[in-house]
Each structure stands twice: as structure tokens, then as C-alpha cells.
Design a protein around this motif. Structure first.
Motif, mmCIF file in Angstrom:
data_model
loop_
_atom_site.group_PDB
_atom_site.id
_atom_site.type_symbol
_atom_site.label_atom_id
_atom_site.label_comp_id
_atom_site.label_asym_id
_atom_site.label_seq_id
_atom_site.Cartn_x
_atom_site.Cartn_y
_atom_site.Cartn_z
ATOM 1 N N ASN A 1 -4.935 1.833 7.613
ATOM 2 C CA ASN A 1 -4.771 0.611 6.811
ATOM 3 C C ASN A 1 -5.945 0.331 5.878
ATOM 4 O O ASN A 1 -6.176 -0.811 5.470
ATOM 5 C CB ASN A 1 -4.524 -0.618 7.702
ATOM 6 N N THR A 2 -6.674 1.369 5.523
ATOM 7 C CA THR A 2 -7.827 1.174 4.639
ATOM 8 C C THR A 2 -7.454 1.183 3.167
ATOM 9 O O THR A 2 -8.157 0.583 2.345
ATOM 10 C CB THR A 2 -8.889 2.250 4.893
ATOM 11 N N VAL A 3 -6.360 1.859 2.802
ATOM 12 C CA VAL A 3 -5.921 1.906 1.403
ATOM 13 C C VAL A 3 -4.403 1.827 1.365
ATOM 14 O O VAL A 3 -3.708 2.207 2.311
ATOM 15 C CB VAL A 3 -6.381 3.192 0.679
ATOM 16 N N GLY A 4 -3.880 1.329 0.238
ATOM 17 C CA GLY A 4 -2.442 1.313 0.048
ATOM 18 C C GLY A 4 -1.968 2.607 -0.578
ATOM 19 O O GLY A 4 -2.657 3.204 -1.410
ATOM 20 N N ASP B 1 -11.200 0.042 -4.446
ATOM 21 C CA ASP B 1 -9.788 -0.134 -4.781
ATOM 22 C C ASP B 1 -8.938 0.022 -3.527
ATOM 23 O O ASP B 1 -9.073 1.012 -2.791
ATOM 24 C CB ASP B 1 -9.345 0.900 -5.816
ATOM 25 N N PHE B 2 -8.051 -0.947 -3.309
ATOM 26 C CA PHE B 2 -7.090 -0.832 -2.215
ATOM 27 C C PHE B 2 -5.828 -0.133 -2.705
ATOM 28 O O PHE B 2 -5.279 0.731 -2.020
ATOM 29 C CB PHE B 2 -6.764 -2.219 -1.667
ATOM 30 N N ILE B 3 -5.363 -0.500 -3.896
ATOM 31 C CA ILE B 3 -4.223 0.188 -4.503
ATOM 32 C C ILE B 3 -4.260 -0.057 -6.014
ATOM 33 O O ILE B 3 -4.734 -1.100 -6.472
ATOM 34 C CB ILE B 3 -2.876 -0.293 -3.906
ATOM 35 N N ASN B 4 -3.775 0.935 -6.761
ATOM 36 C CA ASN B 4 -3.733 0.852 -8.226
ATOM 37 C C ASN B 4 -2.278 0.967 -8.679
ATOM 38 O O ASN B 4 -1.641 2.006 -8.501
ATOM 39 C CB ASN B 4 -4.571 1.982 -8.834
ATOM 40 N N LEU B 5 -1.774 -0.122 -9.269
ATOM 41 C CA LEU B 5 -0.380 -0.169 -9.713
ATOM 42 C C LEU B 5 -0.274 -0.358 -11.224
ATOM 43 O O LEU B 5 0.733 -0.855 -11.731
ATOM 44 C CB LEU B 5 0.351 -1.309 -8.994
ATOM 45 N N THR B 6 -1.312 0.045 -11.940
ATOM 46 C CA THR B 6 -1.348 -0.209 -13.383
ATOM 47 C C THR B 6 -0.207 0.472 -14.128
ATOM 48 O O THR B 6 0.214 -0.009 -15.185
ATOM 49 C CB THR B 6 -2.682 0.251 -13.983
#
Length: 653
Positions: A127-130, A72-77
Motif C-alpha cells: 500500500n505504498t504506491v497506487g 508520488d503516490f499515483i500519477n494520473l495526468t
């Protein structure tokens, strides 16, 4: 609208299993599966060779090069609409300076009311994850209905952020948003986003040359008259035009080249046809015509815009535009106005195309798949049908004997002397292996080019060098390359510029085994060390080093893409047992095949044209080829005699 052989040959027939259209040999190569409603694939423009996949309900996945590890790079659920077939997390764009400023932008419909939100985020940890807590809303655009939300965002060559907006939904644009210059719906928008880091600044400003700046109309508008530009892209070559697939109402789908101030006709026109919603406005001179249209026949219903191909691997012609239909699963290539060819009729619901850092293209299926679009190529393919040909070089007379798999006809060419080493590769980039030899006595490469039947001689190497030609720069043409055991140095001559380079990698007892192990379309420098059974390589995609212990001192390295995932697999043939040991890169599992005897010569190649290399041996004692085809069972054919050199043993995958 405004225009915008002297020995026995066994009869063996092979059938191509992959789809081809005209001169194309293209296949969809499995890249990812098991995703949750993927809608888009892109890259970060930061040189990392990572790709990012947008999932509709709010998670963005990142895929690492070489390992293909997914996380997962970013979770915006928590913010994104969790229902509605056209709602959700719809777009992703990395700022052109993402490598240094870490900013990226998303387009989603808000969970609370379905409004379109463009929001800026920042990546952390190199810059590996948002960072989900870093969001800053750039703009909110209310929607009239649940459908026609557009979704695509991208930075243009001018550094501005472009936003494709649908007309607000329902049918036939009941509120006439697309032609309303005071509404942001049914438009292509262009804004200059703030990346100063100072949130006291406004989140965006409007470029001064937007068509309605300083006069009536919304300053954010770049072009009007669009129905639902769900997927569009900038041409990364040429003049950087914006090509958009605009989804039609019930009859016609269209491709538009969108320009500043353009009006693409909706709801007055659907494609080139008047809708009769505003019959008094049906004057073609007042609108910009699409460059291509197609109708809702054969199950077609909704265009998915794609990309103009600018990759270096010549998967498609330079500048050809790919687009598809969501319902029918077909996708085409637009070659020129009036010349549009079907590439394949798939079973996918095509939600998007994607483009990686190198300009290679992917097909995204809403059902959970991402597939890379690749040319099918084969080693020792002298007739260009993407199948390995039975072929030998006879040192005693310097003649090449080739059984052309496409026609079944033998071919004979006198080219070489008894001490030459065959080095068949595609040196001229025409998808056919060229007859070629390396002459140790003079260090000269002699090539008979298949594209124009011309002769080439290049002095590059010395008598003790090991010829190791391959495509090391990703231009779909092999370079002259030698490995020098005396100093462990690889010497390369660039096929385009003729520039010289040298890389120290290996020791005197190593066997050079260059191949595309990381799946980026270019060869990696690699050696097999018999003394410890270790494969050492430098990955071309990111410069990383790897070492894998796989084999023993008497094994013969037989790399090839046996599982069809676009990466060459580490593999050995053990003559003492007649067993092939294959470490399959796609699954990470080891495959064993008992196929051969101690005196056999391994001749890996794709003999059946299915995009997977086949286990095969040539038995010198009787001149027979024994092939275990990956798609069509085992075959054998007598072709050659004692003393011949089987070409697939030299032109390896």
C-alpha cells in the motif's frame, strides 16, 4: 425554509506575533510548500499516519510521518483535464478497509470531454504506491459546461461512497439540473461500490433507502438542490452528520447539513433568498434551509467547506466547524447557530481543508502550500498567553516567583519544600502551566491546578526516579511520568484513565528528554546518552526507533522547536564554549548560536509568542535572564537570585 515577588524585576515587554481570536492562540504551521495547485488533503484510515495531497493536474502526493518525506503516490495526468480552473483531479477517498483491500477512489474530469469520472484504483507494494494500471471506472457523469464540477468524494459512516456533484455549470443552472430528479447534476449521490475483486460484478449498486429507489428519479441520488458542493465532510464524532459548503452564484455562500432526501433549494434559492429563476416555487417550506450563510462582501466570493474539529489536541473546540472563503482567504469557526468567529484573514486562496488520522486540521492553499492549524503553546506559561514566563522556584522558602508576561505583574505562590523538584506542566488541560513539584522522599507529585485552584497529590515514583512529565497520549494534558535509571524503565500514568504502563528504554546514565520530535502532537520517549552523544527515541506516530549522534559527554540537551515546524529539534548547549548547537528538523541543517557562559543554565522557551522556541540562559550569579528572541531581537531581565531554580529549565518544550 425548513429549519434544520521581593527582588528587582527588569521591565521587559513582549508582543505576540501570531494571530489570536478571543481565547484562541492559533497559527498556520508550515507543512508543505512548492506543490502544484493542491486541492485536497486526506489520510488513508489505515493507522499509518500518512497524509495524501491531491494536485489538480493529476498527481497525488504521499507524506510520511516522522521524516515528512514526500513522494508520488499515483500519477494520473494522462487521464485528467490539463486545463480549466475548475477541472482536474478533484477528489480522493480511501475505502474503509483500505488497509486490507488496498482500494482507493478518485474523482476527476476527463481530459477528452470534461465529464466527471469516479474511478477505483488499487495500491501495491504494501500500500505504498497506487497502481495506475489498476483503474476501474465506477461511474461517468457528463457535464454541461466546464465549471461547477463538485469534486469531493468520501465514504460515509454507512460504508457507502458519497459524491458531491455541481449543477453542470454556467450561471443560474440554465438547464435546471439541480431540481431535476432524473439528472445526477446538482446533487449529493450515494452508491455502494464493488470491492469484491470480481470485475464481472457491476461497479456499484444503489442503497435501498436512497430516496428515489423504486420510484421516479435517479436511484443514485441522496439529496438534491445543490449548486456546487466542492468541499464537504462527515463529522467523525457526534452523529456523523454531513456538513457541506455549497458555493453560491453571485451573492450568498452557504453551509448545509445534508440529509437523505433533502432539497437545498438551488436554483430556486441562493442561501435564504429567492433567485427569481422560478418565482412560483419560492416557498420556504418546500426546501431545507442552510445552517449558515454569508454574503459577497469584503472580497468574498466562494465558500470552501471544511470539517467539524474532533482532534485530541484541543486546537479548536470539540465539534466546531471550520470553513473558509477561496477569494478573501478568511476562515472561520462555526461554534453554534448564530455564533461564527473569524479565526484568521490569510493571503491564501483556500482550496480545501484537510483532516489527518488524529482529527487535526490543515489549510490547503491553491498556490502550493499546506499548513497545519495548531494551538500556540509555550513551556512555563502560567497565564495562558502562549508565552514563556520568567519564573523561578526558591528552595530556601518553597516559593514560586512568576513574572506574568501578559500583565507584567509578579505572582508569588508558596508551594513546595527545599528538596522538591519543580515539575510545572499543563496537567489539567487549560493551556496554562500548573505549579507543581515532585517530592523524591515520598515519590509524590503535588499539583496546584490553574483551572480551578484545587490541590492534587499523587504518589507515583520512588526517590531515585527522574520526573519526566509530558503529554504522551495526545489529550493536551500532561501525564505523571518517571524514568527509573536503575532499570531504564519509563513509568507512565494516563491523565484520563489513570491507567499505568511501563516501557523499557534507556540505561542508568541516560538523561530522559521526552518531547514531540515527530510532530504528531504527543511526546516521544527519548533519552540522551552522554557517553556517546547519541539521542535515542521511540516515535509515538508510528512506533519506529531512531538514534542520532549529536553532542558530546559534557553537553546539556536543550530540545525545543526552534524553527517552528511543530517538531522539537535535537539541540545541545555546550557550557565549555557557551555555544548552542541546534539540528533543525525543518531543514535538516545545523544552527550555531554563541549565547552564554560556562555557568549559565539553559532556559529554552517561547518568550515572544511566535510559535518558535528561543535560545535563552539564566545566570545564577546575578539572577539575570538573557534571551535571544526569534522574532524581536535580544533582551535581558533581572529576575531571581542565587540558589533559585529557573522553571523553564524544568518545564522544557
Amino acid at each position: 425554509m425548513k429549519a434544520v515577588l521581593g527582588f528587582v524585576l527588569g521591565a521587559v515587554l513582549f508582543s505576540a506575533a501570531a494571530f489570536s481570536q478571543g481565547s484562541l492562540n492559533i497559527k498556520r504551521q508550515a507543512f508543505l510548500s512548492g506543490l502544484s495547485s493542491p486541492l485536497f488533503l486526506t489520510h488513508a484510515k489505515d493507522g499509518s499516519n500518512r497524509v495524501f495531497v491531491v494536485q489538480q493536474r493529476g498527481i497525488i502526493k504521499v507524506v510520511q510521518p516522522v521524516s515528512y518525506a514526500v513522494s508520488d503516490f499515483i500519477n494520473l495526468t494522462s487521464k485528467v483535464s490539463q486545463s480549466g480552473s475548475e477541472r482536474g483531479l478533484l477528489g480522493l477517498a480511501f475505502h474503509p478497509d483500505f488497509e486490507t483491500n488496498s482500494y482507493f477512489f478518485v474523482n476527476y474530469t476527463r481530459q477528452s470531454d470534461g465529464a466527471t469520472v469516479i474511478e477505483r484504483y488499487r495500491a501495491i507494494n504494501n500500500n505504498t504506491v497506487g497502481d495506475p494500471n489498476s483503474g476501474r471506472v465506477v461511474i461517468v457523469i457528463p457535464q454541461d459546461f466546464s465549471n461547477h464540477n463538485g469534486g469531493m468524494i468520501e465514504f460515509g459512516p454507512d460504508g457507502n461512497l458519497y459524491i458531491g456533484m455541481g449543477d453542470g455549470g454556467s450561471a443560474f443552472d440554465p438547464n435546471n439540473r439541480a431540481q431535476d430528479i432524473n439528472s445526477l447534476l446538482g446533487k449529493m449521490l450515494r452508491i455502494t461500490v464493488d470491492v469484491s475483486g470480481n470485475d464481472a460484478n457491476p461497479p456499484y449498486t444503489n442503497p435501498a433507502d436512497n430516496p428515489y429507489v423504486g420510484q421516479p428519479g435517479a436511484d443514485e441520488i441522496y439529496a438534491i438542490g445543490l449548486r456546487n458542493p466542492f468541499r464537504w465532510s462527515f463529522d467523525r464524532g457526534g452523529t456523523n452528520e454531513l456538513w457541506a459548503g455549497d458555493v453560491g452564484q453571485g451573492s450568498i455562500e452557504e453551509v448545509d447539513i445534508v440529509t437523505n432526501g433533502g432539497n437545498y433549494g438551488w436554483r430556486v434559492y441562493e442561501g435564504n433568498n429567492c433567485t427569481n429563476q422560478d418565482p412560483g416555487l419560492c416557498d420556504p417550506d418546500d426546501f431545507d434551509a442552510p445552517i449558515h450563510t454569508y454574503t459577497h462582501s469584503a472580497g468574498r466570493c466562494s465558500i470552501t467547506g471544511g470539517y467539524r474539529y474532533r482532534g485530541g489536541l484541543r486546537t479548536f473546540g470539540d465539534g466546531e466547524y471550520l470553513f473558509g472563503d477561496y477569494c478573501s482567504g478568511e476562515f472561520w469557526r462555526f461554534v453554534a447557530p448564530g455564533i461564527v468567529e473569524l479565526v484568521e484573514n490569510t493571503t491564501r486562496n483556500i482550496s480545501s481543508f484537510g483532516e489527518d488520522q488524529n482529527g487535526e486540521l490543515y489549510l490547503v492553499g491553491l498556490g502550493g502550500t499546506v499548513e497545519k492549524l495548531v494551538r500556540i503553546t509555550a513551556s512555563a506559561d502560567f497565564d495562558g498567553d502562549a508565552r514563556t514566563d520568567l519564573s523561578v522556584f526558591r528552595p530556601s522558602n518553597g516559593v514560586w516567583y512568576i513574572n506574568q508576561s501578559e500583565s507584567g505583574q509578579p505572582r508569588f505562590e508558596q508551594f513546595g519544600i527545599s528538596t522538591d523538584i519543580p515539575v510545572a506542566e499543563d496537567f489539567d488541560g487549560d493551556d496554562k502551566s500548573d505549579i507543581a513539584v515532585y517530592r523524591p522522599s515520598s515519590g509524590t507529585w503535588y499539583v496546584f491546578r490553574s483551572s480551578d485552584s484545587t490541590f492534587q497529590a499523587v504518589q507515583f515514583g520512588i526517590s531515585t526516579d527522574v520526573p519526566s512529565a509530558g503529554d504522551f497520549d495526545g489529550d493536551a494534558k500532561a501525564e505523571f511520568v518517571v524514568f527509573r535509571p536503575s532499570n531504564g524503565i519509563w513509568y507512565k500514568m494516563d491523565s484520563t484513565t489513570l491507567a499505568f504502563s511501563a516501557v523499557q528504554f534507556g540505561v542508568s546514565t541516560d538523561k530522559p528528554i521526552p518531547a514531540d520530535y515527530d510532530g504528531d502532537g504527543t511526546y516521544d520517549i527519548s533519552v540522551y546518552r552522554p557517553s556517546n552523544g547519541v539521542w535515542y527515541r521511540l516515535n509515538s506516530s508510528n512506533g519506529s526507533f531512531s538514534a542520532v549522534q549529536f553532542g558530546i559527554s559534557t553537553d546539556l540537551p536543550v530540545r525545543g522547536d526552534y524553527d517552528g515546524d511543530g517538531r522539537d529539534d535535537i539541540a545541545v548547549y555546550r557550557p565549555s564554549e557557551g555555544i548552542w548547537y541546534i539540528f533543525q528538523s525543518g531543514t535538516g541543517t545545523v544552527r550555531y548560536e554563541s549565547w552564554g557562559i560556562s555557568t549559565d543554565v539553559p532556559v529554552t522557551g517561547d518568550y515572544d509568542g511566535d510559535g518558535r522556541d528561543d535560545v535563552a540562559v539564566w545566570r545564577e550569579s546575578n539572577g539575570t535572564w538573557y534571551i535571544q528572541r526569534s522574532s524581536a531581537g535580544s533582551v535581558f531581565a533581572q529576575f531571581g537570585s542565587n540558589g533559585d531554580l529557573p522553571i523553564p529549565a524544568y518545564d522544557t518544550p
